[in-house]
Design an enzyme around this catalytic site. Structure first.
Site, short mmCIF file in Angstrom:
data_model
loop_
_atom_site.label_atom_id
_atom_site.label_comp_id
_atom_site.label_asym_id
_atom_site.label_seq_id
_atom_site.Cartn_x
_atom_site.Cartn_y
_atom_site.Cartn_z
N LYS A 92 0.84 -1.19 0.00
CA LYS A 92 0.00 0.00 0.00
C LYS A 92 0.88 1.24 0.00
O LYS A 92 1.88 1.32 0.73
CB LYS A 92 -0.91 -0.01 1.23
CG LYS A 92 -2.02 1.02 1.22
CD LYS A 92 -3.00 0.78 2.37
CE LYS A 92 -4.18 1.73 2.33
NZ LYS A 92 -5.18 1.44 3.40
N CYS A 148 -7.40 0.61 -1.00
CA CYS A 148 -8.30 1.47 -0.26
C CYS A 148 -7.97 2.95 -0.35
O CYS A 148 -8.39 3.63 -1.28
CB CYS A 148 -8.39 1.01 1.20
SG CYS A 148 -9.88 1.62 2.06
N PRO A 154 -33.72 -2.58 28.16
CA PRO A 154 -34.62 -1.80 29.00
C PRO A 154 -35.47 -0.90 28.10
O PRO A 154 -34.95 0.05 27.52
CB PRO A 154 -33.68 -0.97 29.90
CG PRO A 154 -32.31 -1.50 29.63
CD PRO A 154 -32.33 -2.14 28.29
N LEU A 155 -36.72 -1.21 27.96
CA LEU A 155 -37.60 -0.50 27.02
C LEU A 155 -38.40 0.54 27.79
O LEU A 155 -39.30 0.22 28.58
CB LEU A 155 -38.53 -1.51 26.33
CG LEU A 155 -39.31 -1.03 25.11
CD1 LEU A 155 -38.38 -0.54 24.02
CD2 LEU A 155 -40.19 -2.15 24.58
N SER A 156 -38.09 1.81 27.56
CA SER A 156 -38.63 2.89 28.39
C SER A 156 -39.93 3.48 27.85
O SER A 156 -40.59 4.25 28.56
CB SER A 156 -37.59 4.01 28.51
OG SER A 156 -37.42 4.66 27.26
N GLY A 157 -40.26 3.20 26.60
CA GLY A 157 -41.40 3.86 25.98
C GLY A 157 -41.01 5.14 25.28
O GLY A 157 -41.87 5.85 24.74
N GLY A 158 -39.69 5.47 25.28
CA GLY A 158 -39.19 6.65 24.58
C GLY A 158 -38.60 6.29 23.22
O GLY A 158 -38.55 5.12 22.82
N ASP A 204 -35.44 6.53 21.89
CA ASP A 204 -34.16 5.85 21.73
C ASP A 204 -34.28 4.34 21.94
O ASP A 204 -33.79 3.55 21.12
CB ASP A 204 -33.13 6.43 22.70
CG ASP A 204 -32.75 7.85 22.33
OD1 ASP A 204 -32.91 8.22 21.15
OD2 ASP A 204 -32.30 8.61 23.21
N SER A 205 -34.89 3.92 23.03
CA SER A 205 -35.03 2.49 23.25
C SER A 205 -35.97 1.86 22.22
O SER A 205 -35.79 0.71 21.82
CB SER A 205 -35.53 2.20 24.67
OG SER A 205 -36.82 2.73 24.89
#
Length: 717
Positions: free
Chosen positions: A116, A178, A361-365, A367-368
């Site tokens: 290379k 590359c 952990p599923l927060s209801g927001g 991101d999760s």
């Protein structure tokens, strides 16, 4: 007259230091190229040892084992894999110096070692830490081959350096590795001016959102359109053992058009693309570009390595083999990239780590929810691979089911069934959590088929606070709304967040035990790149996990991805998640309603955070240069004083929280402004948070603007 050539470029899911697996995938790709009728096969950069070996490249073992693999390939090239030029990538030591090389093999002989010539040392790459670039342009030297090669083919020497292979039929083949394609003066420029017909580029190019368009249209197509020629691009695919995902996209181009294109995101271990092209069209295309022909007369010649081998099809074979037609290429949207890249990376990590699934952990927001949707997308990709007959996917899925599935059960398996088997989610609520977020988490888990539960962790929170109360003789911290000060308020929030991490690992280790199943689960992180940059996360909370698929993706792109999943897969449970303002839900509710939002807590919007991030890195802005840049960018809607306040607030927060970057969960790398300090963002983690010199310089500029009458304090609409 035509001179038809049949060529193949490969993508393989190589794994660092997996010499046995890497060899098998290489051999499989050579067989596929042979079956396609090709007489030249190009692999990816460092494919023998895997691109991501990092400091293992300093170990002699890595080079020793790479030569052992080459010996195996050479033996096969004398037997069942003969009469095809095989180009592989590996590290090579020459004169006590390590080089990143391509090696051309044919019928049991090494024809050329090509080092290379341009190292990649930006972004996530540190190639000069392990290799030296070859500086002797258009120069070949003699390389003494190791005994393991001589024992196979009795060959003692081969050429090494910047040379070109010339076939017995006159076709010439040159090499790039590359970064040489990305440099201002790519090797292909000199080679094309010197009349090289076919240029091979072996790459280890990772996925970043919006990168593929530049790589394909501006570089590969741009190179061949301007100078003509046939260009083969091979790239690694998959998770090589680190944060990067190499996104394949093997390409065969000629004279500014694409003739074969591999998948960018695919689970198949090996993919080979092939095309039949006419070398005569290279001659006629280049000859019409008169200015380049004049330039070519001044071009220095390359040293040739002569090979008594015809890469062109013979006359009868050429008559029977039609030329490949050019393709129309469409680029994936950002949402499609997110729905494919991180899920494929997660699948590689899961199957190669030999874990049995994920805990989230599923927060209801948002991101999760995005992470949950990525697992669902992953399951769809796996099921598609299964139903297409992918043997590796069959093996990996059966392993997850304890090797208990027969062919009929595999064929009946659906993506939601797979998701239910490997994804465990839990809503970890407290008295500060709302009913709405709990319901949203449960609805999404149900729609994607996850194994879901919901618990309250207030007992654990109270127990920890009680320990502190006892230790301090009755001192009981309070939230701000209860009369507490800022330190108390923050500590009470962090207790909840950190206990969620502790409970997540407990569930990850014992959820399968509770169901009578063997194995454990990988904990998935849910902190996006903007929150990691701002430090808007608790150290050792749910941001601390085993892997984080969204740690390199900004909030805006995650919102777009959720909208995509809503419309593409009919996940209407995402509607409520998208409508709700992002919130940590760590402070008490008032009359059952949220009063805490992320943007209010941060003192800046997610959109502003993305701007700060891109100016800081890759824009290389410190506080003062960022302020100057934002005067132009935001001057129509904010006064200079407001912009200065925002810049100062960002850099204070960044400095205060930079230490958190040292423990960020290994995250899929998707944005250039990732704050990950392990490989990408090498900056200190201890700052003077007042930035006295830098902020004073901003203040002096504000004074100058005020004296000039260019500074107003009112926000403009």
């Amino acid at each position: 007259m035509t001179r038809k050539v049949r060529l193949s470029a490969c993508c393989m899911n190589q794994w660092s230091l997996d010499f046995a697996g890497n060899l098998e995938r290489i051999l499989q790709s050579i067989r596929k190229a042979k079956e396609a009728g090709s007489r030249l096969r190009l692999g990816s950069e460092l494919e023998i040892c895997g691109y991501g070996c990092a400091d293992h490249l300093l170990e002699p073992d890595t080079t020793t084992h790479s030569w052992e693999v080459v010996a195996e390939i050479l033996q096969r090239s004398k037997d069942d894999l003969s009469d095809i030029i095989i180009v592989v990538g590996m590290p090579v030591f020459y004169k006590n110096t390590a080089y990143n090389c391509l090696i051309a093999l044919l019928n049991g002989k090494i024809e050329l070692i090509r080092p290379k010539m341009a190292m990649c040392d930006d972004d996530n790459y540190r190639e000069s830490r392990w290799f030296v670039s070859w500086r002797k342009q258009r120069t070949l030297e003699q390389f003494l081959l190791p005994d393991v090669i001589t024992d196979v083919n009795k060959q003692r020497f081969c050429p090494i350096g910047d040379g070109v292979i010339q076939m017995g039929d006159g076709v010439t083949v040159g090499f790039e590795i590359c970064e040489e394609l990305w440099t201002a003066k790519g090797s292909y420029l000199d080679m094309s001016l010197s009349g090289v017909d076919i240029i091979l580029n072996a790459s280890g190019s990772h996925h970043v959102l919006r990168k593929s368009n530049k790589r394909l249209n501006r570089l590969i197509l741009g190179a061949t359109e301007k100078n003509g020629g046939i260009y083969l691009f091979s790239n690694q695919r998959g998770c090589d053992g680190d944060r990067l995902y190499y996104d394949g996209s093997a390409t065969i181009a000629q004279n500014g058009s694409i003739y074969a294109q591999g998948a960018q995101f695919e689970l198949a271990e090996t993919e080979v693309i092939s095309a039949t092209l006419d070398v005569e069209r290279v001659d006629s295309y280049r000859n019409r570009i008169r200015s380049s022909r004049v330039e070519s007369t001044r071009s220095e010649s390359y040293p040739y390595v002569q090979i008594d081998f015809r890469v062109c099809l013979d006359e009868l074979e050429a008559l029977k083999t039609p030329l490949t037609e050019p393709l129309t290429i469409t680029m994936p949207t950002v949402e499609e990239e997110i729905a494919s890249g991180p899920p494929a990376w997660m699948w590689d990590y899961l199957r190669r780590s030999k874990q049995s699934g994920f805990f989230l952990p599923l927060s209801g927001g948002r991101d999760s929810a995005a992470v949950a949707c990525m697992v669902s997308c992953m399951c769809r990709m796996v099921i598609n691979a299964l139903h297409s007959g992918d043997k590796q996917a069959y093996h990996d899925v059966n392993y997850l089911f304890g090797n208990s599935l027969d062919d009929a059960a595999i064929k009946r398996l659906t993506h939601d069934q797979l998701c239910g088997h490997i994804l465990f989610t839990c809503y970890l609520g407290t008295q500060n959590s709302s009913k709405e977020t709990k319901e949203r988490a449960g609805a999404l888990a149900t729609q994607i088929g996850a194994s879901h539960s919901s618990v309250l962790i207030d007992t654990a929170v109270s127990a920890v606070i009680k320990i502190f109360e006892i230790a301090t003789g009755g001192r009981l911290p309070r939230f701000r709304v209860e009369g507490g000060e800022g330190r108390e308020n923050l500590a009470l929030q962090n207790i909840q967040a950190r206990l969620r991490m502790v409970i997540s690992y407990l569930f990850a280790q014992l959820s399968l035990w509770a169901k009578g199943r063997p194995g454990g689960l990988l904990v998935l992180g849910t902190a996006n790149v903007d929150e990691c940059l701002r430090g808007y996360l608790t150290k050792y909370d749910c941001s601390s996990a085993d892997i984080n698929p969204i740690g390199g993706i900004c909030k805006g792109d995650l919102n777009g991805f959720l909208q995509y999943c809503l419309s593409k897969f009919g996940l209407d449970s995402l509607t409520g998640i998208l409508d709700a303002p992002p919130t940590a839900e760590l402070e008490p509710l008032q009359d059952g309603q949220l009063v805490q939002t992320d943007e209010a807590d941060m003192g800046m919007t997610y959109e502003e955070l993305g701007v700060f991030g891109r100016l800081r890195l890759p824009g290389s802005c410190g506080p003062y240069s960022m302020f100057i840049a934002l005067l132009d960018k935001w001057g129509h809607k904010h006064s200079p004083h407001e912009i200065a306040a925002k810049v100062k607030h960002f850099f204070r927060c960044y400095a205060i929280n930079r230490h958190k970057a040292t423990v960020l969960t290994p995250a899929y790398h998707a944005e250039h402004y990732s704050p990950d300090d392990h490989r990408h963002d090498h900056r200190p983690f201890l700052y003077n948070v007042d930035w006295p010199w830098q902020f004073k310089r901003i203040d002096r500029t504000l004074e100058l603007l005020e004296k000039s009458g260019l500074c107003t304090n009112a926000t403009q609409s």
